[in-house]
Design an enzyme around this catalytic site. Structure first.
Site, PDB file in Angstrom:
ATOM      1  N   PHE A  42      -6.591   3.397   5.198  1.00 47.28           N
ATOM      2  CA  PHE A  42      -6.412   4.436   4.185  1.00 47.28           C
ATOM      3  C   PHE A  42      -6.724   3.956   2.772  1.00 47.28           C
ATOM      4  CE2 PHE A  42      -2.262   2.872   5.664  1.00 47.28           C
ATOM      5  CZ  PHE A  42      -1.800   2.219   4.539  1.00 47.28           C
ATOM      6  N   GLY A  45     -10.008   5.100   0.706  1.00 45.03           N
ATOM      7  CA  GLY A  45     -10.121   6.307  -0.099  1.00 45.03           C
ATOM      8  C   GLY A  45      -8.872   6.624  -0.916  1.00 45.03           C
ATOM      9  N   HIS A  46      -7.838   5.785  -0.835  1.00 48.83           N
ATOM     10  CA  HIS A  46      -6.569   6.093  -1.520  1.00 48.83           C
ATOM     11  C   HIS A  46      -6.005   4.861  -2.200  1.00 48.83           C
ATOM     12  CE1 HIS A  46      -2.398   7.603  -2.000  1.00 48.83           C
ATOM     13  NE2 HIS A  46      -2.956   8.785  -1.918  1.00 48.83           N
ATOM     14  N   PHE A  47      -6.401   4.443  -3.230  1.00 47.35           N
ATOM     15  CA  PHE A  47      -7.560   4.823  -4.033  1.00 47.35           C
ATOM     16  C   PHE A  47      -8.422   3.580  -4.146  1.00 47.35           C
ATOM     17  CE2 PHE A  47      -3.919   7.347  -5.515  1.00 47.35           C
ATOM     18  CZ  PHE A  47      -4.393   8.618  -5.287  1.00 47.35           C
ATOM     19  N   VAL A  52      -3.041   2.420  -3.136  1.00 46.24           N
ATOM     20  CA  VAL A  52      -1.644   2.841  -3.047  1.00 46.24           C
ATOM     21  C   VAL A  52      -1.447   3.453  -1.658  1.00 46.24           C
ATOM     22  CG1 VAL A  52       0.112   4.400  -3.976  1.00 46.24           C
ATOM     23  CG2 VAL A  52      -1.529   3.319  -5.523  1.00 46.24           C
TER      24      VAL A  52
END
EC number: 4.2.1.59
Length: 138
Positions: A42, A45-47, A52
């Site tokens: 994850f 894309g986060h971030f 985070v």
């Protein structure tokens, strides 16, 4: 309880298994660990500029810990616990790569095939998230 024992109880697998070990399981209270690394899918894309852990995945990790506690009970062995609801979720601090997430869930009510648990997630003994979780066993 190590990862193999956890995988014997809950059906989650990579990339969605969010527990690494269970430190304690007594009566209706479980303490589990999730080691958060930069290799988590994850974080792509986060971030990308500031990784985070998504709050919804912190809640999911608490739910998985609660599911282990619930499914270790004799009457629920071999079954699957589903999310029935999330209430009063609060996010207090960011969870980032390198953190060790300590997940504490206490099953506060079990009636028939449903249960409610109070989950709190910590990093370095600081509360990062809390929520009331509802489980349905199927």
């Amino acid at each position: 309880m190590d990862i193999k024992e956890i995988m014997e109880i809950i059906p989650h697998r990579y990339p969605f298994l969010l527990l690494d070990r269970v430190e304690s399981l007594e009566d209706n209270k479980i303490v589990a660990i999730k080691n958060v690394t930069m290799n988590e899918y994850f974080f792509q894309g986060h971030f990308p500029v500031e990784p985070v852990m998504p709050g919804v995945l912190i809640v999911e990790a608490m739910a998985q810990a609660g599911a282990v506690a619930l499914l270790k009970r004799d009457e629920f062995k071999g079954k699957i616990a589903y999310f029935g609801g999330i209430n009063n979720a609060k996010f207090r601090k960011k969870v980032v790569p390198g953190d060790t997430l300590r997940l504490e869930v206490e099953l506060t009510k079990i009636r028939g095939s449903a249960g409610i648990g109070k989950g709190i997630a910590y990093v370095n003994d600081k509360k990062v998230c809390e929520a009331e979780l509802t489980f349905m066993v199927g």
